[in-house]
Write a protein that holds these residues in place. Sequence first.
Motif, mmCIF file in Angstrom:
data_model
loop_
_atom_site.group_PDB
_atom_site.id
_atom_site.type_symbol
_atom_site.label_atom_id
_atom_site.label_comp_id
_atom_site.label_asym_id
_atom_site.label_seq_id
_atom_site.Cartn_x
_atom_site.Cartn_y
_atom_site.Cartn_z
ATOM 1 N N HIS A 75 -9.465 -2.625 -0.028
ATOM 2 C CA HIS A 75 -8.810 -2.336 1.271
ATOM 3 C C HIS A 75 -7.949 -1.080 1.256
ATOM 4 O O HIS A 75 -7.783 -0.426 2.270
ATOM 5 N N SER A 76 -7.353 -0.707 0.098
ATOM 6 C CA SER A 76 -6.442 0.452 0.125
ATOM 7 C C SER A 76 -6.782 1.522 -0.902
ATOM 8 O O SER A 76 -6.089 2.547 -0.987
ATOM 9 N N TRP B 218 -7.615 -5.168 -3.954
ATOM 10 C CA TRP B 218 -6.726 -4.119 -3.431
ATOM 11 C C TRP B 218 -7.516 -2.820 -3.285
ATOM 12 O O TRP B 218 -7.373 -2.089 -2.302
ATOM 13 N N SER C 278 0.813 -1.220 0.000
ATOM 14 C CA SER C 278 0.000 0.000 0.000
ATOM 15 C C SER C 278 0.844 1.266 0.000
ATOM 16 O O SER C 278 0.616 2.191 -0.787
ATOM 17 N N LYS D 175 1.204 4.086 -3.047
ATOM 18 C CA LYS D 175 0.864 5.495 -2.866
ATOM 19 C C LYS D 175 2.016 6.383 -3.352
ATOM 20 O O LYS D 175 1.829 7.334 -4.115
ATOM 21 N N SER E 69 -7.737 5.252 0.432
ATOM 22 C CA SER E 69 -6.591 5.988 0.977
ATOM 23 C C SER E 69 -5.717 6.536 -0.160
ATOM 24 O O SER E 69 -5.295 7.701 -0.133
#
Lengths: 415, 415
Positions: free
Chosen positions: B270-271, B267, B237, B241, B274
């Motif tokens: 869950h991420s 994916w 993650s 980013k 963000s």
Amino acid sequence: MNEVIKKAKQAKKAKAELVYQTTEAKNEALFLIGEALRSKQDYILEENHKDIECGKEKGFSPALLDRLSLNPERLNDIVDALSLLINLNDPVGERLETIHKENGLLIERVRVPLGVVGMIYEARPNVTVDAATLCLKTGNAVILRGSSSAINSNKALVRVIQEALAQSMLPKDAVQLIEDTSKETAKQLFTLNEYLDVLIPRGGKKLIDMVVRESTVPVLETGAGNCHIFIDKSAQSEMAKQVVINAKTQRPSVCNAVESLLIHESWAKHSGRSLLNALQTNGVEIRGDQLICELVPSAVPAEELDWETEFLAPIISVKTVSDIQEAVKHINCYGTRHSEAILTENEENARFFLTSVDAAAVYHNASTRFTDGFEFGYGAEIGISTQKLHARGPMGLEALTSSKYVIKGNGQIRI
Amino acid sequence: MNEVIKKAKQAKKAKAELVYQTTEAKNEALFLIGEALRSKQDYILEENHKDIECGKEKGFSPALLDRLSLNPERLNDIVDALSLLINLNDPVGERLETIHKENGLLIERVRVPLGVVGMIYEARPNVTVDAATLCLKTGNAVILRGSSSAINSNKALVRVIQEALAQSMLPKDAVQLIEDTSKETAKQLFTLNEYLDVLIPRGGKKLIDMVVRESTVPVLETGAGNCHIFIDKSAQSEMAKQVVINAKTQRPSVCNAVESLLIHESWAKHSGRSLLNALQTNGVEIRGDQLICELVPSAVPAEELDWETEFLAPIISVKTVSDIQEAVKHINCYGTRHSEAILTENEENARFFLTSVDAAAVYHNASTRFTDGFEFGYGAEIGISTQKLHARGPMGLEALTSSKYVIKGNGQIRI
């Protein structure tokens, strides 16, 4: 859907599978194709016979009929060439460059297939097998567009190849033949940028010029050869005679045969007549400038057109020049950038010629006939490129590949 | 005589002299050009000012005016780049292959200049110096055809370059500027096969597409970059980013910036939020598919056009995919074959992606922003090729060269 689009789509799909085939899988497929060509010999020869009969009806010349003909011996040669191809190194996957960056990035440049190759060619059915198998060896899909005169042979050959592919790990659709041989299908290939990665024309100057002029798909140009030999002031008489006769008469119909001779005036005066007589004895027609016609009264006066013609026949144009500069200028003006030779004992003149003449192959004291993939030891030949981008001169398997940068990191970002 | 033909003739004449210049002579000429650009700074800036005034009158955007502007600092950067170029290896003359034949023939493949390079480009006057000096370093003559908006700057720069060349061993005519910037002169270059060995377009997609479509002269295509990052199921993650924000925001206006994000469904769940919030915090507009718009309600629903657009701006299209096959298929359909990345901890998926994605540069766990001649350590960059023939990816000096076979014998003939 139109035949060309349909087959182009199939080839593009096959390309996506071909890209991760192993060398073993590709060689196995080539082996199976060889076996199939042998076991289906009768069928292939029967279909070829139809083309021959058709050609006779249309009044084809004996030379053309000969180029069109298959027989057990020629099929055998094709299968033998296939065995050689299997044994050649697979260029795909070769690492061409490795760069380790300070930030930990590993950058590698590796060889990859071109993708989908389009091949537009004339007459000879052996080109069908040749093109298909060279493309398969390098992981490319291929779309073949042969001429109408060989259509029955081509259909039979491609059918046999596809049946063999169906038995192999490779996709059957990797080899496609356009069966509609109307002009429109060739033209359609010219602008098929969405499906084709490259277009290779093989045939006469007219065909190649049309493809170069009209195609928006990138072209690999295999060009004509208006090749020259320049006999400098200091050239050895006996060497000049041997080299010129070899380059002109050993096989006059090929692109690396010499078509035009440039002779230093002073050399022409002492050894010109002997050389030109020897050419005539070997059945070569001389088309000469004024000085040459004075030396050899049986020579035909050359016209402007003779300087730019690729005769592909036992004819040679001969011009006298006053120095090497004039020779280089003439070659860079009339040559087709194929193969050009100087015969001289003067090292400085040799250097000047080799540097200044703009051609794929330049020779000092040797016959132009050596420009050939097999002579250069490449084991296979796609053709002889007279363009400057991508590949120049005899093209081996590598000419059917591109490269790609593969970069591995662990989260690197650019600062 | 028409300006284009006249200057093409001069360039072709210069090419014949350039082909046997030494590295020292070429570097000396580059040094003199650097000196001249420094000493004629006031004149150049005055002429550039005329273009800026003219652009303001025509209502050019501040961004365009900025790209058009020269100032002492930018001129200094240009001269500094010239010093770096002088120190780079001269590729011309390099031996690429040596073949000793049993019959005594020595066959060498050596690097040679391409000949005459045509360059069609837009706006930025620094390209004028760049193109001219890269060509001179590699022994090529160059015909420049810039845009009308920079014509005063380009005339001044080429005048200074030609004056410097006149002081050097190199022919002054090696650098030619077409001053008539009407569409006709560009079109004339497209079919100037008799004089031009290659045509390089630099600019927007529209210009490049037109050159590819209409030119019969071989083209070196420096293409657009609709670059993707695929975030696989197992991607880290934090790494995702950092890499995505870098690839999108560090310099959004360049071709190796990321334009489209593909995220594995699991994916994304869950991420995804963000990551997308972080992009928005960095000023990036999200254009997402349904799942993405559900995760981030402030996202704009993506339309078909968004998948194929090179935004060159703080905008990104985002799509969820159910597996790596879907990601690869999407990229091979919408990508422009420039730079494509996968973020994953799964080695097998990485291998599949790097092999199956058809692009000049493919990345595993790194930002797409590294596709750049300087980042790769080439010291100079002609552009980034998205074609497969001749050169692919960042092009260094070698892309401005071809090769030629030089064959030396003592009378060999073919048997």
